[in-house]
Design a protein around this motif. Structure first.
Motif, PDB file in Angstrom:
ATOM      1  N   VAL A 145      27.533 -11.740   8.454  1.00  0.00           N
ATOM      2  CA  VAL A 145      27.580 -12.654   7.310  1.00  0.00           C
ATOM      3  C   VAL A 145      28.281 -13.929   7.766  1.00  0.00           C
ATOM      4  O   VAL A 145      29.469 -13.913   8.107  1.00  0.00           O
ATOM      5  CB  VAL A 145      28.314 -12.026   6.112  1.00  0.00           C
ATOM      6  CG1 VAL A 145      28.376 -13.019   4.953  1.00  0.00           C
ATOM      7  CG2 VAL A 145      27.638 -10.743   5.670  1.00  0.00           C
ATOM      8  N   GLU A 146      27.532 -15.016   7.789  1.00  0.00           N
ATOM      9  CA  GLU A 146      28.086 -16.311   8.154  1.00  0.00           C
ATOM     10  C   GLU A 146      28.430 -17.079   6.881  1.00  0.00           C
ATOM     11  O   GLU A 146      27.587 -17.206   5.987  1.00  0.00           O
ATOM     12  CB  GLU A 146      27.086 -17.100   8.999  1.00  0.00           C
ATOM     13  CG  GLU A 146      26.737 -16.415  10.314  1.00  0.00           C
ATOM     14  CD  GLU A 146      25.801 -17.256  11.158  1.00  0.00           C
ATOM     15  OE1 GLU A 146      25.666 -18.466  10.857  1.00  0.00           O
ATOM     16  OE2 GLU A 146      25.201 -16.711  12.098  1.00  0.00           O
ATOM     17  N   THR A 147      29.629 -17.569   6.798  1.00  0.00           N
ATOM     18  CA  THR A 147      30.122 -18.232   5.591  1.00  0.00           C
ATOM     19  C   THR A 147      30.476 -19.686   5.886  1.00  0.00           C
ATOM     20  O   THR A 147      30.759 -20.064   7.033  1.00  0.00           O
ATOM     21  CB  THR A 147      31.352 -17.506   5.035  1.00  0.00           C
ATOM     22  OG1 THR A 147      32.370 -17.450   6.045  1.00  0.00           O
ATOM     23  CG2 THR A 147      30.995 -16.090   4.612  1.00  0.00           C
ATOM     24  N   ARG A 148      30.491 -20.461   4.831  1.00  0.00           N
ATOM     25  CA  ARG A 148      30.892 -21.865   4.901  1.00  0.00           C
ATOM     26  C   ARG A 148      31.740 -22.181   3.682  1.00  0.00           C
ATOM     27  O   ARG A 148      31.306 -21.982   2.551  1.00  0.00           O
ATOM     28  CB  ARG A 148      29.669 -22.777   4.938  1.00  0.00           C
ATOM     29  CG  ARG A 148      29.998 -24.269   4.894  1.00  0.00           C
ATOM     30  CD  ARG A 148      28.735 -25.090   4.862  1.00  0.00           C
ATOM     31  NE  ARG A 148      29.009 -26.511   4.761  1.00  0.00           N
ATOM     32  CZ  ARG A 148      29.201 -27.170   3.628  1.00  0.00           C
ATOM     33  NH1 ARG A 148      29.135 -26.501   2.489  1.00  0.00           N
ATOM     34  NH2 ARG A 148      29.458 -28.459   3.617  1.00  0.00           N
ATOM     35  N   GLY A 149      32.952 -22.644   3.912  1.00  0.00           N
ATOM     36  CA  GLY A 149      33.864 -22.945   2.819  1.00  0.00           C
ATOM     37  C   GLY A 149      34.510 -21.729   2.201  1.00  0.00           C
ATOM     38  O   GLY A 149      35.219 -21.842   1.208  1.00  0.00           O
TER      39      GLY A 149
ATOM     40  N   ILE B 131      34.612  -6.993  10.794  1.00  0.00           N
ATOM     41  CA  ILE B 131      35.151  -7.505  12.057  1.00  0.00           C
ATOM     42  C   ILE B 131      34.851  -8.995  12.110  1.00  0.00           C
ATOM     43  O   ILE B 131      33.691  -9.413  12.055  1.00  0.00           O
ATOM     44  CB  ILE B 131      34.525  -6.781  13.260  1.00  0.00           C
ATOM     45  CG1 ILE B 131      34.741  -5.273  13.133  1.00  0.00           C
ATOM     46  CG2 ILE B 131      35.115  -7.293  14.563  1.00  0.00           C
ATOM     47  CD1 ILE B 131      34.055  -4.465  14.207  1.00  0.00           C
ATOM     48  N   ARG B 132      35.890  -9.792  12.240  1.00  0.00           N
ATOM     49  CA  ARG B 132      35.740 -11.240  12.224  1.00  0.00           C
ATOM     50  C   ARG B 132      35.538 -11.769  13.643  1.00  0.00           C
ATOM     51  O   ARG B 132      36.309 -11.463  14.548  1.00  0.00           O
ATOM     52  CB  ARG B 132      36.953 -11.904  11.576  1.00  0.00           C
ATOM     53  CG  ARG B 132      37.234 -11.387  10.171  1.00  0.00           C
ATOM     54  CD  ARG B 132      38.328 -12.176   9.495  1.00  0.00           C
ATOM     55  NE  ARG B 132      38.655 -11.600   8.202  1.00  0.00           N
ATOM     56  CZ  ARG B 132      37.992 -11.827   7.087  1.00  0.00           C
ATOM     57  NH1 ARG B 132      36.938 -12.627   7.125  1.00  0.00           N
ATOM     58  NH2 ARG B 132      38.351 -11.276   5.946  1.00  0.00           N
ATOM     59  N   HIS B 133      34.499 -12.594  13.789  1.00  0.00           N
ATOM     60  CA  HIS B 133      34.210 -13.266  15.060  1.00  0.00           C
ATOM     61  C   HIS B 133      34.357 -14.762  14.855  1.00  0.00           C
ATOM     62  O   HIS B 133      34.865 -15.225  13.833  1.00  0.00           O
ATOM     63  CB  HIS B 133      32.795 -12.904  15.532  1.00  0.00           C
ATOM     64  CG  HIS B 133      32.599 -11.435  15.777  1.00  0.00           C
ATOM     65  ND1 HIS B 133      33.022 -10.795  16.924  1.00  0.00           N
ATOM     66  CD2 HIS B 133      32.032 -10.479  15.003  1.00  0.00           C
ATOM     67  CE1 HIS B 133      32.710  -9.514  16.869  1.00  0.00           C
ATOM     68  NE2 HIS B 133      32.112  -9.291  15.695  1.00  0.00           N
ATOM     69  N   SER B 134      33.917 -15.544  15.814  1.00  0.00           N
ATOM     70  CA  SER B 134      34.022 -16.994  15.706  1.00  0.00           C
ATOM     71  C   SER B 134      33.176 -17.493  14.534  1.00  0.00           C
ATOM     72  O   SER B 134      32.036 -17.059  14.342  1.00  0.00           O
ATOM     73  CB  SER B 134      33.536 -17.654  17.002  1.00  0.00           C
ATOM     74  OG  SER B 134      32.183 -17.336  17.246  1.00  0.00           O
ATOM     75  N   GLY B 135      33.729 -18.401  13.748  1.00  0.00           N
ATOM     76  CA  GLY B 135      33.033 -18.933  12.588  1.00  0.00           C
ATOM     77  C   GLY B 135      33.219 -18.122  11.339  1.00  0.00           C
ATOM     78  O   GLY B 135      32.627 -18.450  10.307  1.00  0.00           O
TER      79      GLY B 135
END
Length: 352
Positions: free
Chosen positions: A109-113, A166-170
């Motif tokens: 899941v890629e998030t923005r803001g 699990i958090r990765h870059s971005g």
């Protein structure tokens, strides 16, 4: 704990082609991993839908989105923060699930803001080796789900102990992800200018707190709605959602669904958080109040809300237009019934 899975046959979706699964996905964003995943030998799976709990990186306000793992149109969603009106977006990249191959990552899941904080609901699509498919309405962590293929009757079991993020870059949804989408950055810039401009909306319209709004808040779309709604995207108050959709707001022109978070009373022009309750300052009701009596059809038409003591409830015509019958029991029993029976016997005894 074992339970029978509540699934259903998946019908072919001709209008929306399915997304392709990533065999070698790039570790970017927040990884959704199913720990201790167990599937049948002839079973694989993929995410069909995912509910994401998101937290705004600017103010921490929580919001939720439903992301699709099948249709590409529903895999990416965008919303506005209810508190600070920042643009929040999330995109799901589904992955291939197979216990035999050690593939336990449901997707990224890629998030923005915003940041992904939890996944409360997860729907999985079980795929049998014969080509049959079954969709689990809700995959519950720590519970063994038992289902079977409707074509070859092969068991399709499912179990995972926990859902791990699990958090990765971005994954923080900061400047790295913000620089990717130039189109959304341009819209956010326009919305910021509109919010700053609409901060003095009352002065521009010649309104002041304590006096009623024009038409007491009503408009040509809703003539009995006595309030204005303030939308977080442009920061402007409109009489209704249709007026906002017809405005020059970039979010409305883009077709994005935006929900109002605050409202203005049509009688005193005071601003409150969105609620259907009357105004706290003047007691004004934002809609026409409905009574609990039938009143010949002009009052309450809900049979469940009608007052039981209302004598007009069971008279006249019903909601479907059928004429209601009137009971004649009082003319058959008691003193009136005995009198009517004697009169009938006397009339029958008279010679014709």
């Amino acid at each position: 704990e074992d339970s029978a899975a509540g699934g259903g046959e998946v019908e072919p979706q001709g209008e929306a082609p399915r997304m392709e699964l990533e065999l070698n996905p790039v570790a970017r964003g927040t990884e959704v991993r199913l720990e201790s995943l167990q599937l049948g030998d002839a079973c694989t799976a993929r995410v069909s839908a995912l509910w994401a709990d998101l937290g705004c990186t600017r103010c921490g306000e929580r919001t939720s989105m439903q992301l699709s793992g099948l249709a590409e149109e529903g895999s990416s969603k965008k919303a506005w923060c209810d508190k600070c009106a920042a643009v929040l977006s999330a995109q799901l990249r589904p992955c291939f699930l197979g216990a035999a191959a050690g593939l336990a990552t449901a997707g990224y899941v890629e998030t923005r803001g915003c940041t992904l904080s939890d996944v409360p609901v997860l729907k999985l699509l079980l795929m049998c080796s014969c080509g049959g498919e079954r969709e689990l309405q809700e995959a519950v962590r720590g519970r063994r789900m038992r289902d079977g293929c409707r074509q070859c009757h092969t068991p399709l079991p499912l179990y995972f102990s926990n859902l791990c993020l699990i958090r990765h870059s971005g994954a923080a949804g900061g400047a790295v992800a913000r620089a990717v989408d130039d189109e959304e950055d341009e819209m956010e810039g326009l919305l910021k200018k509109l919010r700053k401009k609409n901060a003095d909306q009352f002065k521009g319209l010649g309104l002041c707190v304590g006096k009623p709004l024009p038409g007491k808040g009503a408009c040509r779309h809703f003539k009995h709605s006595y309030r204005w709604l303030r939308f977080p995207c442009c920061g402007r108050a409109w009489p209704c959602a249709t007026c906002h959709a017809e405005s020059e707001c970039p979010a409305a022109q883009a077709g994005d669904a935006v929900w109002a978070t605050r409202l203005l009373c049509g009688k005193c022009s005071r601003e409150h958080p969105y609620s259907d309750k009357p105004c706290d300052a003047c007691g004004n009701s934002y809609t026409v109040p409905g009574g609990g009596h039938w009143q010949g059809g002009d009052g309450c038409r809900d049979q469940q809300r009608l007052v039981k003591s209302d004598s007009r409830k069971h008279k006249g015509s019903s909601a479907g237009g059928v004429k209601k019958t009137v009971s004649a029991k009082s003319q058959r029993v008691g003193v009136a019934g005995a009198r009517n029976t004697a009169a009938k016997k006397l009339q029958m005894a008279k010679p014709g």
